[in-house]
Design a protein around this motif. Structure first.
Motif, PDB file in Angstrom:
ATOM      1  N   ALA A 111       0.839  -1.202   0.000  1.00  0.00           N
ATOM      2  CA  ALA A 111       0.000   0.000   0.000  1.00  0.00           C
ATOM      3  C   ALA A 111       0.878   1.257   0.000  1.00  0.00           C
ATOM      4  O   ALA A 111       0.587   2.231  -0.708  1.00  0.00           O
ATOM      5  CB  ALA A 111      -0.912   0.009   1.224  1.00  0.00           C
ATOM      6  N   GLU A 138      -4.650  -2.768  -1.355  1.00  0.00           N
ATOM      7  CA  GLU A 138      -3.608  -3.488  -0.610  1.00  0.00           C
ATOM      8  C   GLU A 138      -3.886  -3.411   0.885  1.00  0.00           C
ATOM      9  O   GLU A 138      -3.646  -4.378   1.618  1.00  0.00           O
ATOM     10  CB  GLU A 138      -2.214  -2.934  -0.929  1.00  0.00           C
ATOM     11  N   LEU A 139      -4.417  -2.273   1.352  1.00  0.00           N
ATOM     12  CA  LEU A 139      -4.794  -2.156   2.771  1.00  0.00           C
ATOM     13  C   LEU A 139      -5.928  -3.129   3.081  1.00  0.00           C
ATOM     14  O   LEU A 139      -5.937  -3.769   4.139  1.00  0.00           O
ATOM     15  CB  LEU A 139      -5.222  -0.722   3.112  1.00  0.00           C
ATOM     16  N   SER A 191      -3.462   1.180  -3.842  1.00  0.00           N
ATOM     17  CA  SER A 191      -2.959   1.291  -2.471  1.00  0.00           C
ATOM     18  C   SER A 191      -4.059   0.926  -1.466  1.00  0.00           C
ATOM     19  O   SER A 191      -3.828   0.155  -0.521  1.00  0.00           O
ATOM     20  CB  SER A 191      -2.466   2.721  -2.236  1.00  0.00           C
ATOM     21  N   GLN A 192      -5.270   1.434  -1.687  1.00  0.00           N
ATOM     22  CA  GLN A 192      -6.402   1.127  -0.796  1.00  0.00           C
ATOM     23  C   GLN A 192      -6.724  -0.362  -0.806  1.00  0.00           C
ATOM     24  O   GLN A 192      -7.015  -0.955   0.235  1.00  0.00           O
ATOM     25  CB  GLN A 192      -7.648   1.920  -1.229  1.00  0.00           C
TER      26      GLN A 192
END
Ligand code: FE
Length: 154
Positions: free
Chosen positions: A3, A32-33, A29-30
């Motif tokens: 992320a 991956e979170l 990125s979101q």
């Protein structure tokens, strides 16, 4: 770390005039979170706890937007290896719950690598032509985060 790396890539894209690509990496990125939370929730649902470690600083050593996506693909291949390694261990110790949970990630990694490959192919096809690059940038600007199943059910 994934992320954080993709946030750094978003930052690079935004700073170089690729607003759409910047958006694509924010969503990446979101997601991956969300994936990290899948592990988090799984460990807790098994009655275990986690130790939260330090997250490495991403090093933005990219020379071009193609370079960014090449690096992203390399990173996803690395993540795939790590997931497969976890799967190997789960099989060794006959942890069927972990095998089931990890299977989701095995499938997800196929999509992850494929989406990076698709964008790389398109980037190469533009041959660096600014007009085509901007069309692709606009396309990637359309990406929106799909919340995980667990969130939509609540
Ligand atoms: Fe990923």
């Amino acid at each position: 770390y994934s992320a954080y790396l993709y946030l750094a890539m978003s930052n690079y894209a935004e700073s170089n005039g690729f607003k759409g690509i910047s958006n694509w990496f924010i969503v990446q990125s979101q997601e991956e979170l969300d994936h990290a939370m899948k592990f988090y929730n799984y460990v807790h649902s098994m009655g275990e706890t986690l130790e939260l470690g330090a997250i490495d600083k991403p090093e933005p050593r990219w020379n071009s937007i193609i370079d960014v996506f090449e690096n992203g693909l390399t990173h996803e291949k690395y993540v795939t290896q790590r997931i497969h390694k976890l799967m190997d261990i789960a099989h060794e110790v006959k942890d069927y719950a972990a095998i089931s949970m990890l299977q989701w990630f095995v499938n997800e990694q196929i999509e992850e690598e494929s989406s990076f490959r698709d964008i790389l192919d398109k980037l190469k096809l533009t041959g660096g032509d600014v007009n085509y690059l901007m069309v692709l940038d606009g396309e990637l600007g359309q990406r929106v985060r799909t919340p995980p199943q667990s969130e939509t059910n609540e």
